[in-house]
Design a protein around this motif. Structure first.
Motif, PDB file in Angstrom:
ATOM      1  N   ALA A 185       0.857  -1.190   0.000  1.00 24.82           N
ATOM      2  CA  ALA A 185       0.000   0.000   0.000  1.00 24.82           C
ATOM      3  C   ALA A 185       0.888   1.234   0.000  1.00 24.82           C
ATOM      4  CB  ALA A 185      -0.922   0.012   1.221  1.00 24.82           C
ATOM      5  N   PHE A 186       0.538   2.222  -0.847  1.00 26.26           N
ATOM      6  CA  PHE A 186       1.327   3.449  -0.983  1.00 26.26           C
ATOM      7  C   PHE A 186       0.450   4.661  -0.650  1.00 26.26           C
ATOM      8  CE2 PHE A 186       3.227   0.341  -3.853  1.00 26.26           C
ATOM      9  CZ  PHE A 186       4.590   0.494  -3.627  1.00 26.26           C
ATOM     10  N   PRO A 187       0.360   5.035   0.633  1.00 29.94           N
ATOM     11  CA  PRO A 187      -0.348   6.280   0.968  1.00 29.94           C
ATOM     12  C   PRO A 187       0.428   7.482   0.425  1.00 29.94           C
ATOM     13  CG  PRO A 187      -0.103   4.855   2.894  1.00 29.94           C
ATOM     14  CD  PRO A 187       0.803   4.315   1.838  1.00 29.94           C
ATOM     15  N   VAL A 188      -0.286   8.505   0.002  1.00 24.56           N
ATOM     16  CA  VAL A 188       0.339   9.664  -0.636  1.00 24.56           C
ATOM     17  C   VAL A 188       1.356  10.320   0.289  1.00 24.56           C
ATOM     18  CG1 VAL A 188      -0.071  11.992  -1.523  1.00 24.56           C
ATOM     19  CG2 VAL A 188      -1.615  10.128  -2.152  1.00 24.56           C
ATOM     20  N   GLY A 189       2.608  10.395  -0.181  1.00 22.22           N
ATOM     21  CA  GLY A 189       3.635  11.190   0.484  1.00 22.22           C
ATOM     22  C   GLY A 189       4.196  10.645   1.774  1.00 22.22           C
ATOM     23  N   SER A 190       3.917   9.361   2.102  1.00 21.62           N
ATOM     24  CA  SER A 190       4.386   8.883   3.414  1.00 21.62           C
ATOM     25  C   SER A 190       5.038   7.506   3.382  1.00 21.62           C
ATOM     26  CB  SER A 190       3.215   8.856   4.406  1.00 21.62           C
ATOM     27  OG  SER A 190       2.255   7.880   4.039  1.00 21.62           O
ATOM     28  N   GLY A 191       5.558   7.088   2.243  1.00 21.46           N
ATOM     29  CA  GLY A 191       6.232   5.798   2.191  1.00 21.46           C
ATOM     30  C   GLY A 191       5.321   4.676   1.744  1.00 21.46           C
ATOM     31  N   PHE A 192       5.528   3.486   2.302  1.00 24.32           N
ATOM     32  CA  PHE A 192       4.719   2.345   1.864  1.00 24.32           C
ATOM     33  C   PHE A 192       4.603   1.312   2.977  1.00 24.32           C
ATOM     34  CE2 PHE A 192       9.086   1.659   0.564  1.00 24.32           C
ATOM     35  CZ  PHE A 192       9.345   0.302   0.768  1.00 24.32           C
ATOM     36  N   LEU A 193       3.575   0.479   2.846  1.00 21.41           N
ATOM     37  CA  LEU A 193       3.257  -0.550   3.829  1.00 21.41           C
ATOM     38  C   LEU A 193       3.205  -1.895   3.138  1.00 21.41           C
ATOM     39  CD1 LEU A 193       2.208  -1.080   6.825  1.00 21.41           C
ATOM     40  CD2 LEU A 193      -0.093  -1.012   5.819  1.00 21.41           C
ATOM     41  N   ILE A 194       3.795  -2.911   3.777  1.00 19.93           N
ATOM     42  CA  ILE A 194       3.762  -4.277   3.246  1.00 19.93           C
ATOM     43  C   ILE A 194       2.917  -5.138   4.172  1.00 19.93           C
ATOM     44  CG2 ILE A 194       5.139  -6.298   2.608  1.00 19.93           C
ATOM     45  CD1 ILE A 194       7.547  -4.390   2.339  1.00 19.93           C
ATOM     46  N   ASP A 195       1.967  -5.851   3.581  1.00 26.98           N
ATOM     47  CA  ASP A 195       1.213  -6.867   4.318  1.00 26.98           C
ATOM     48  C   ASP A 195       2.024  -8.156   4.216  1.00 26.98           C
ATOM     49  OD1 ASP A 195      -0.509  -8.794   5.267  1.00 26.98           O
ATOM     50  OD2 ASP A 195      -2.259  -8.081   4.167  1.00 26.98           O
ATOM     51  N   GLN A 196       2.659  -8.571   5.300  1.00 23.14           N
ATOM     52  CA  GLN A 196       3.657  -9.638   5.239  1.00 23.14           C
ATOM     53  C   GLN A 196       3.069 -11.053   5.239  1.00 23.14           C
ATOM     54  OE1 GLN A 196       7.508  -7.381   5.631  1.00 23.14           O
ATOM     55  NE2 GLN A 196       6.791  -9.205   4.662  1.00 23.14           N
ATOM     56  N   ASP A 197       1.913 -11.242   5.892  1.00 20.44           N
ATOM     57  CA  ASP A 197       1.454 -12.628   6.056  1.00 20.44           C
ATOM     58  C   ASP A 197      -0.054 -12.820   5.906  1.00 20.44           C
ATOM     59  OD1 ASP A 197       0.610 -11.399   8.357  1.00 20.44           O
ATOM     60  OD2 ASP A 197       1.684 -12.732   9.740  1.00 20.44           O
ATOM     61  N   GLU A 198      -0.771 -11.786   5.431  1.00 22.12           N
ATOM     62  CA  GLU A 198      -2.228 -11.860   5.304  1.00 22.12           C
ATOM     63  C   GLU A 198      -2.897 -12.089   6.652  1.00 22.12           C
ATOM     64  OE1 GLU A 198      -4.617 -12.315   2.240  1.00 22.12           O
ATOM     65  OE2 GLU A 198      -3.161 -10.850   1.557  1.00 22.12           O
ATOM     66  N   LYS A 199      -2.159 -11.859   7.740  1.00 21.59           N
ATOM     67  CA  LYS A 199      -2.717 -12.020   9.089  1.00 21.59           C
ATOM     68  C   LYS A 199      -2.636 -10.682   9.804  1.00 21.59           C
ATOM     69  CE  LYS A 199      -1.209 -16.856   9.101  1.00 21.59           C
ATOM     70  NZ  LYS A 199      -0.214 -17.820   9.631  1.00 21.59           N
ATOM     71  N   ASP A 200      -1.637 -10.506  10.646  1.00 19.45           N
ATOM     72  CA  ASP A 200      -1.551  -9.260  11.413  1.00 19.45           C
ATOM     73  C   ASP A 200      -0.142  -8.682  11.455  1.00 19.45           C
ATOM     74  OD1 ASP A 200      -0.272 -11.108  12.996  1.00 19.45           O
ATOM     75  OD2 ASP A 200      -1.419 -10.675  14.820  1.00 19.45           O
ATOM     76  N   THR A 201       0.727  -9.131  10.554  1.00 17.21           N
ATOM     77  CA  THR A 201       2.115  -8.653  10.539  1.00 17.21           C
ATOM     78  C   THR A 201       2.343  -7.739   9.336  1.00 17.21           C
ATOM     79  OG1 THR A 201       2.794 -10.733  11.565  1.00 17.21           O
ATOM     80  CG2 THR A 201       4.533  -9.342  10.665  1.00 17.21           C
ATOM     81  N   PHE A 202       2.891  -6.563   9.585  1.00 23.26           N
ATOM     82  CA  PHE A 202       3.093  -5.560   8.542  1.00 23.26           C
ATOM     83  C   PHE A 202       4.481  -4.935   8.690  1.00 23.26           C
ATOM     84  CE2 PHE A 202      -1.359  -5.780   9.695  1.00 23.26           C
ATOM     85  CZ  PHE A 202      -2.019  -5.810   8.477  1.00 23.26           C
ATOM     86  N   THR A 203       4.941  -4.309   7.619  1.00 21.66           N
ATOM     87  CA  THR A 203       6.174  -3.523   7.679  1.00 21.66           C
ATOM     88  C   THR A 203       5.910  -2.160   7.069  1.00 21.66           C
ATOM     89  OG1 THR A 203       7.515  -5.525   7.445  1.00 21.66           O
ATOM     90  CG2 THR A 203       8.620  -3.425   7.105  1.00 21.66           C
ATOM     91  N   ALA A 204       6.167  -1.124   7.838  1.00 22.76           N
ATOM     92  CA  ALA A 204       6.028   0.251   7.372  1.00 22.76           C
ATOM     93  C   ALA A 204       7.398   0.808   7.018  1.00 22.76           C
ATOM     94  CB  ALA A 204       5.382   1.108   8.457  1.00 22.76           C
ATOM     95  N   HIS A 205       7.481   1.485   5.879  1.00 22.50           N
ATOM     96  CA  HIS A 205       8.707   2.175   5.457  1.00 22.50           C
ATOM     97  C   HIS A 205       8.360   3.655   5.316  1.00 22.50           C
ATOM     98  CE1 HIS A 205      11.089  -1.483   4.349  1.00 22.50           C
ATOM     99  NE2 HIS A 205       9.872  -1.985   4.219  1.00 22.50           N
ATOM    100  N   TYR A 206       8.965   4.477   6.156  1.00 20.11           N
ATOM    101  CA  TYR A 206       8.625   5.901   6.208  1.00 20.11           C
ATOM    102  C   TYR A 206       9.844   6.745   5.839  1.00 20.11           C
ATOM    103  CZ  TYR A 206       7.089  10.379   8.217  1.00 20.11           C
ATOM    104  OH  TYR A 206       6.758  11.690   8.411  1.00 20.11           O
ATOM    105  N   PRO A 207       9.724   7.647   4.852  1.00 18.18           N
ATOM    106  CA  PRO A 207      10.868   8.496   4.484  1.00 18.18           C
ATOM    107  C   PRO A 207      11.174   9.503   5.584  1.00 18.18           C
ATOM    108  CG  PRO A 207       8.897   9.149   3.278  1.00 18.18           C
ATOM    109  CD  PRO A 207       8.529   7.911   4.026  1.00 18.18           C
ATOM    110  N   ILE A 208      12.421   9.558   5.982  1.00 15.70           N
ATOM    111  CA  ILE A 208      12.832  10.451   7.068  1.00 15.70           C
ATOM    112  C   ILE A 208      13.218  11.806   6.484  1.00 15.70           C
ATOM    113  CG2 ILE A 208      14.434  10.787   8.977  1.00 15.70           C
ATOM    114  CD1 ILE A 208      14.883   7.759   8.975  1.00 15.70           C
ATOM    115  N   PRO A 209      12.551  12.882   6.906  1.00 16.79           N
ATOM    116  CA  PRO A 209      12.926  14.215   6.407  1.00 16.79           C
ATOM    117  C   PRO A 209      14.370  14.559   6.774  1.00 16.79           C
ATOM    118  CG  PRO A 209      10.799  14.266   7.549  1.00 16.79           C
ATOM    119  CD  PRO A 209      11.411  12.922   7.821  1.00 16.79           C
ATOM    120  N   ASP A 210      15.040  15.288   5.899  1.00 17.53           N
ATOM    121  CA  ASP A 210      16.438  15.681   6.139  1.00 17.53           C
ATOM    122  C   ASP A 210      16.589  16.473   7.435  1.00 17.53           C
ATOM    123  OD1 ASP A 210      17.201  14.464   3.810  1.00 17.53           O
ATOM    124  OD2 ASP A 210      17.066  16.290   2.609  1.00 17.53           O
ATOM    125  N   ALA A 211      15.587  17.277   7.745  1.00 15.36           N
ATOM    126  CA  ALA A 211      15.688  18.164   8.905  1.00 15.36           C
ATOM    127  C   ALA A 211      15.277  17.495  10.213  1.00 15.36           C
ATOM    128  CB  ALA A 211      14.818  19.394   8.680  1.00 15.36           C
TER     129      ALA A 211
END
Length: 533
Positions: A185-211
């Motif tokens: 899943a790609f929410p606008v402007g905030s990275g992406f989310l992976i549904d890892q197992d179709e159960k309750d495990t996920f991985t969020a990837h969030y871009p860290i602002p330079d500042a």
């Protein structure tokens, strides 16, 4: 990592491991889709902008069966977390009686000689250990100490963006997936989310602002990533499993082995690329299989040192091709981010309805045209080692290469095409031996003329399984020749419509493909020359 692609899976099939891997408890089931959704937010106010539809394993299996024309892989890909994949592999390694495993040791350096390598380690209790071996393979990741100690340079560098990764469990999120189950899943402007197992495990990837200077709160990272352009969405996080900061890279080792050929690299130690396209871990699997059979051949004595030198000649140009494609996928996301910036007010609902509709149509059109990143069959399956010194060419012209499609061919150097035999369930891949395989599409003649090949193989202790196929006209048409010699990595080494006429001729062919001899007119491919060799 969350995709073991179709090429990796068919290699696991040849090794007899594919079904066991798919059966792991936290591997995604055969009916789960591979869809990606692009949304304004994962929260209840979020809106679906576009999606990429990719069929499930079960649906892909049906497609493979229906399109039995050689253009398909022997296995669909498998969604599964790297954590599960590595744990499963570790269990297999520990169970093997012919392997010695030492976990928890830290590599500190090595000394290379003409006839071997001595490596030093610190063991689990802080004692210094040394291990002497004929070869050392650095599979120790993108910051490989083995590569550094060997003095091999990395070409390329890091992308100027950093992400924060949070691997977590959330039953509430699993219950509130407003757009249904997905893969990415790609929410606008905030990275992406992976549904890892179709159960309750996920991985969020969030871009860290330079500042961003304050300490990172893992739960806040998840809330912000889920919220997209509509502001953070707080859900209950049951457990944070792993969290770390990472930076994507585009880089490749200047060479895959040292001058003596005693120290070699595989996986991220040899190449680093962003997750876009799913080429990282999967390229490492291909590296491992390719290098594994070569080491076995040399150690058993029938393979020459040329086999190990050819490893980089074959794999490095293919990885450069994958890096180029991954770069294209990254740029597509960069362009999408730019489009988001131009229509941001409309995406957050601060413009007229007409402007919002226009913005949504623009975004959807771009995403749909861009298309899924994990269906590049040319990158995944159409791996060509046609100008390798350990491939015996037949002078035939190459078929046209297409990044999106695999055109079946047994031209020497190509991956052998998968095809189901007349029974509809047996893949020709299921007939391959543990090492080399000679596929023979035979007629009714009792004399097949293969005595010279058999005699040469016996003389060289060359391990080859002879598979005779009669009445398999469909497979014969796709495989193009009556005789096809397939390597342990399922690539074609030699082919012909007739057997060598003498044992000397057969031995010459086997000496070339086993790395003991190089053809006088051998020349490196254009891709290989462009790669800086």
């Amino acid at each position: 990592m969350d995709l073991t692609n179709c090429r990796s899976m068919e290699l696991l099939r040849v090794l007899g491991l594919a079904d066991d891997y798919r059966a792991q408890a936290n591997a995604v089931g055969a009916d789960a889709n591979f869809d990606s959704v692009f949304v304004t937010s994962m929260g209840p106010q979020g809106r679906l902008l576009a999606d990429w539809k990719i069929p499930s394993v079960a649906e892909q299996r049906e497609c493979i069966k229906v399109h039995n024309d050689g253009s398909q892989p022997a296995e669909p890909g498998q969604r599964c977390s790297q954590i599960v994949f590595e744990s499963w592999l570790k269990g297999l390694i520990i169970s093997k009686q012919n392997l010695t495993s030492k976990f928890g040791w830290t590599y500190t350096g090595h000394i290379e000689a003409e006839d071997g390598v001595t490596a030093s380690f610190i063991d689990g209790i802080g004692a210094t250990r040394t291990v002497s071996a004929r070869y050392l393979v650095g599979c120790d990741g993108g910051s490989s100490r083995v590569r550094l100690c060997a003095g091999i340079e990395m070409l390329g560098g890091q992308i100027p963006v950093q992400f924060y990764l949070v691997h977590f469990r959330s039953a509430e999120l699993a219950q509130k997936l407003h757009f249904g189950r997905f893969w990415h899943a790609f929410p606008v402007g905030s990275g992406f989310l992976i549904d890892q197992d179709e159960k309750d495990t996920f991985t969020a990837h969030y871009p860290i602002p330079d500042a961003m200077a304050e300490p990172i709160d893992t739960r806040e990272v998840v809330y912000k990533m889920l919220g997209g352009c509509l502001g953070k969405w707080e859900i209950k996080i049951d457990e944070v499993l792993v969290h770390s900061q990472w930076q994507p890279s585009f880089s490749i080792a200047e060479t895959y082995c040292t001058e003596t050929g005693r120290v070699l690299l595989a996986g991220d130690a040899a190449h680093r690329n962003p997750p876009h396209g799913g080429y990282g871990m999967n390229s490492g699997v291909v590296d491992a299989v390719d290098l594994g059979w070569r080491l076995a051949a040399v150690i058993k004595g029938y393979g020459g040192e040329g086999l190990l030198k050819a490893y980089g000649d074959e794999r490095r140009p293919m990885m450069i091709r994958a890096l180029q494609r991954s770069h294209r996928h990254v740029l597509e996301h960069v362009v999408l981010a730019d489009i988001y910036g131009q229509v941001w007010d409309s995406l957050v609902g601060e413009t007229s309805e007409a402007d919002q509709v226009e913005a949504l149509n623009r975004v959807k059109s771009y995403i749909t045209t861009s298309g899924p990143e994990t269906l590049d069959r040319g990158i995944e399956l159409d791996l060509r080692y046609d100008n390798s010194p350990s491939i015996y060419p037949d002078g035939s012209p190459p078929v046209k290469w297409d990044v999106k499609r695999y055109t079946p061919s047994t031209r020497p150097g190509s991956r052998a095409p998968h095809v189901f035999l007349k029974d509809g369930t047996t893949s020709i891949y299921d007939l391959f031996g543990a090492e080399w395989t000679l596929i023979h599409f035979a007629g009714d003649d009792t004399d097949d003329g293969l005595d010279p090949v058999v005699n040469a193989a016996e003389k060289m202790s060359f391990p080859v399984k002879h598979v005779v196929l009669k009445g398999e006209e469909h497979a014969r048409k796709i495989w193009e020749r009556a005789l096809v010699l397939v390597r342990p990595d399922t690539h074609v080494a030699w082919r012909s419509n007739k057997a060598p006429s003498t044992s000397k001729e057969a031995e010459h062919i086997l000496q070339v493909v086993s790395g003991k001899m190089v053809l006088l007119d051998h020349s490196k491919s254009e891709t290989h020359r462009q790669a800086g060799h």
